[in-house]
Design an enzyme around this catalytic site. Structure first.
Site, short mmCIF file in Angstrom:
data_model
loop_
_atom_site.label_atom_id
_atom_site.label_comp_id
_atom_site.label_asym_id
_atom_site.label_seq_id
_atom_site.Cartn_x
_atom_site.Cartn_y
_atom_site.Cartn_z
N ASP A 211 0.84 -1.33 0.08
CA ASP A 211 -0.09 0.11 0.21
C ASP A 211 0.92 1.35 0.05
O ASP A 211 0.85 2.21 -0.81
CB ASP A 211 -0.75 -0.01 1.39
CG ASP A 211 -2.19 0.97 1.09
OD1 ASP A 211 -2.32 1.40 0.07
OD2 ASP A 211 -2.65 1.10 2.37
N SER B 34 -2.59 -9.83 2.37
CA SER B 34 -2.70 -10.33 3.53
C SER B 34 -1.61 -11.05 4.18
O SER B 34 -1.80 -11.26 5.51
CB SER B 34 -4.01 -11.27 3.99
OG SER B 34 -5.21 -10.43 4.26
N THR B 35 -0.35 -11.24 3.38
CA THR B 35 0.68 -12.19 4.10
C THR B 35 1.77 -11.51 4.58
O THR B 35 2.80 -12.01 4.84
CB THR B 35 1.09 -13.16 2.85
OG1 THR B 35 1.86 -12.37 1.98
CG2 THR B 35 0.11 -14.02 2.32
N GLY B 36 1.65 -10.26 4.68
CA GLY B 36 2.53 -9.28 5.55
C GLY B 36 2.20 -8.87 6.66
O GLY B 36 2.05 -9.57 7.53
N1 AR6 Z 1 5.96 -5.03 -4.11
C1 AR6 Z 1 5.47 -6.74 -4.16
N2 AR6 Z 1 5.01 -7.45 -2.84
C2 AR6 Z 1 5.57 -6.54 -1.74
C3 AR6 Z 1 5.78 -5.19 -1.71
C4 AR6 Z 1 5.95 -4.62 -3.09
N3 AR6 Z 1 6.44 -3.35 -3.25
N4 AR6 Z 1 5.80 -4.89 -0.56
C5 AR6 Z 1 5.66 -5.73 0.40
N5 AR6 Z 1 5.34 -6.91 -0.30
P1 AR6 Z 1 1.60 -6.09 3.03
P2 AR6 Z 1 -1.10 -7.04 4.22
C6 AR6 Z 1 4.49 -8.12 0.16
O1 AR6 Z 1 2.01 -5.94 4.64
O2 AR6 Z 1 -0.35 -8.19 4.71
C7 AR6 Z 1 -0.60 -1.91 4.83
O3 AR6 Z 1 -0.03 -1.05 5.81
C8 AR6 Z 1 4.81 -8.60 1.45
O4 AR6 Z 1 5.97 -9.11 1.67
O5 AR6 Z 1 1.72 -5.07 2.23
O6 AR6 Z 1 -2.23 -7.20 3.19
C9 AR6 Z 1 -1.81 -1.79 4.35
O7 AR6 Z 1 -2.56 -0.33 4.65
C10 AR6 Z 1 3.97 -9.59 1.69
O8 AR6 Z 1 4.07 -10.86 1.27
O9 AR6 Z 1 -0.37 -6.31 3.10
C11 AR6 Z 1 -2.83 -2.48 5.67
O10 AR6 Z 1 -2.78 -1.82 6.85
C12 AR6 Z 1 2.65 -8.90 0.65
O11 AR6 Z 1 3.00 -8.27 -0.03
C13 AR6 Z 1 -1.96 -3.91 5.65
O12 AR6 Z 1 -0.55 -3.39 5.45
C14 AR6 Z 1 1.41 -8.36 1.51
O13 AR6 Z 1 1.91 -7.69 2.40
C15 AR6 Z 1 -2.28 -4.81 4.81
O14 AR6 Z 1 -1.56 -5.97 5.17
#
Ligand code: AR6
Length: 184
Positions: A39, A128-130
């Site tokens: 995001d 959701s995996t982060g």
């Molecule tokens: N490109 C590809 N994958 C990525 C990138 C990128 N630039 N950055 C992170 N990932 P997350 P969530 C991976 O945390 O779990 C935010 O604050 C990361 O390694 O981005 O759905 C939102 O505003 C992981 O495997 O999303 C929400 O509050 C995956 O993308 C919350 O985080 C998702 O990680 C959403 O959490």
């Protein structure tokens, strides 16, 4: 990179904001006003127009925030893609609060919106995996099966790319799914 289902589903690793596709899915939160992870990267890369469109969606369509599992569309500002599909995945609470169903809905509603918009090439992060803590292997199966079922029934999107942040995450996805039983 791996590629299967007659080339309609691909995996890569790297930064999703650099991909040249028609639309990128954002793993947003209900506020739609930005955050960390994907995001944060999307809002940084796309610039302020994305946030302005998100504020407008909040004001007119979702004053209480976008519920988990739903999806909305904005343009992509300065990013190479045309659109961003913002969806909200579930926060993992141990698997007893419908997290699996909500994650499937986030993928399904994003795919439906892409089809309705005429998007040919769509890229997903591992929703959701982060920060939201969803176990990666369970998420892999849900993402894979939801996307495959959609591709079987719909001609759009023509091509879906799953983008992982590391090669390790990509390999762990590929080892979690059974590619052999599916063809589109
Ligand atoms: N490109 C590809 N994958 C990525 C990138 C990128 N630039 N950055 C992170 N990932 P997350 P969530 C991976 O945390 O779990 C935010 O604050 C990361 O390694 O981005 O759905 C939102 O505003 C992981 O495997 O999303 C929400 O509050 C995956 O993308 C919350 O985080 C998702 O990680 C959403 O959490």
């Amino acid at each position: 990179m791996d590629n299967f289902c007659s080339g309609r589903l691909k995996t890569v690793f790297g930064d999703i904001t650099c991909l040249e596709v028609d639309a990128v899915v954002n793993a947003a939160n209900s506020s739609l006003l930005g955050g960390g992870g994907v995001d944060g990267a999307i809002h940084r890369a796309g610039g302020p127009n994305i946030l302005a469109e998100c504020r407008d969606i909040r004001a007119h369509r979702y004053p209480d925030g976008l519920p988990p599992g739903k999806a909305v569309l904005t343009t992509a500002g300065d990013m190479p893609s045309d659109y961003i599909i913002h969806t909200v995945g579930p926060i993992w609470h141990g698997g007893k609060t419908n997290e699996r169903e909500v994650l499937a809905s986030a993928y399904q509603n994003s795919l439906n919106l892409a089809s309705e918009t005429g998007i040919k090439k769509l890229a997903f992060p591992a929703i959701s995996t982060g920060i939201y803590g969803f176990p990666k292997k369970i998420a892999a199966t849900i993402a894979y099966e939801t996307i495959i079922e959609h591709l079987k029934k719909n001609s759009l999107p023509r091509e879906v790319t799953l983008v992982f942040f590391s090669e390790h995450d990509e390999q762990s996805f590929l080892s979690a799914v059974d590619k052999s039983r599916l063809s589109v």
